[in-house]
Scaffold this motif. Structure first.
Motif, mmCIF file in Angstrom:
data_model
loop_
_atom_site.group_PDB
_atom_site.id
_atom_site.type_symbol
_atom_site.label_atom_id
_atom_site.label_comp_id
_atom_site.label_asym_id
_atom_site.label_seq_id
_atom_site.Cartn_x
_atom_site.Cartn_y
_atom_site.Cartn_z
ATOM 1 N N CYS A 46 10.325 75.104 43.720
ATOM 2 C CA CYS A 46 10.950 75.682 42.525
ATOM 3 C C CYS A 46 11.824 74.652 41.795
ATOM 4 C CB CYS A 46 11.730 76.938 42.874
ATOM 5 S SG CYS A 46 13.047 76.684 44.059
ATOM 6 N N ARG A 50 4.671 73.163 40.580
ATOM 7 C CA ARG A 50 3.782 73.926 41.442
ATOM 8 C C ARG A 50 2.353 73.610 41.055
ATOM 9 N NH1 ARG A 50 5.521 75.564 45.998
ATOM 10 N NH2 ARG A 50 6.316 77.628 46.199
ATOM 11 N N ILE A 71 8.683 72.858 36.151
ATOM 12 C CA ILE A 71 9.652 73.953 36.034
ATOM 13 C C ILE A 71 9.938 74.283 34.577
ATOM 14 C CG2 ILE A 71 10.697 73.614 38.294
ATOM 15 C CD1 ILE A 71 12.975 72.112 36.940
#
Length: 163
Positions: A46, A50, A71
Motif C-alpha cells: 500500500c 500493486r 499509489i
C-alpha cells in the motif's frame, strides 16, 4: 535447516543484480506464486504499487504482461517473453517496461528465477541482467528486488500479503 525468518538479500555490481531469500514452502508453491495471476495478491504494498492485470502464456516463447498501479493511480505496464520454464525449478524471461522508466527507459532485460529445495523450504535466487552502464537503475532495482522477495516470502509463508 532454517531457524526463523531469513531476510531477503540483494546486491548489484552495477551490471547485474543477484537477490535471494529462503522461503518456508516447497518449490512448487513458490513457483506457482511467481507465474500465475497470484502475483496480483502479493507483489506490491500500500506504500508503493500493486501488480494488476497479470496475464501469461506459460510456455517457452509465450508472452507475459502486468501493470504496476502506483499509489497515485498511475498504470505502468511491463511485459516480456518466457525464454525457459522448468517447473518448479527455473524461470527465465525477458522484461521491459511499456513506459519511459526514469532510470531504465524501455530497455529489455533478462530475469532468471532459480528455485532450490533446501531443508524446510526453498531458496529462491534472482539474477536480473542487462543494466550495462546504468548503475543508478541497477541500484534502484536491487533495492526493489529485496522488497519483492520480502513480499513473496511473507505471502507464501502466511497466505497474506505483506503489511
Amino acid at each position: 535447516m532454517m531457524h526463523g525468518p531469513v531476510v531477503a538479500q540483494s546486491m548489484t555490481n552495477g551490471e547485474t543484480i543477484m537477490a535471494s531469500a529462503e522461503i518456508v514452502a516447497p518449490p512448487e508453491r513458490v513457483f506457482h506464486a511467481l507465474i500465475t495471476d497470484e502475483v496480483e495478491r502479493w507483489w506490491g504494498s500500500c506504500e508503493s504499487y500493486r501488480m494488476v492485470d497479470w496475464t501469461a502464456d506459460l510456455r517457452v516463447g509465450g508472452r507475459w504482461q502486468v501493470i504496476a498501479r502506483t499509489i497515485a493511480g498511475e498504470d505502468h505496464p511491463a511485459g516480456g517473453e518466457f525464454l525457459e520454464i522448468q517447473s518448479p525449478r527455473r524461470i527465465v524471461q525477458t522484461r521491459a517496461y511499456g513506459w519511459d522508466h526514469p532510470t531504465l527507459g524501455r530497455r529489455q532485460m533478462t530475469v532468471a528465477y532459480l528455485l532450490e529445495p533446501i531443508a524446510g523450504g526453498t531458496r529462491i535466487t534472482i539474477c536480473h541482467g542487462g543494466f550495462a552502464g546504468l548503475t543508478d537503475a541497477a541500484a534502484e532495482h536491487a533495492e526493489d528486488w529485496g522488497r519483492v522477495l520480502g513480499w513473496l516470502q511473507a505471502y507464501v509463508e502466511t497466505g497474506e500479503p505483506a503489511a
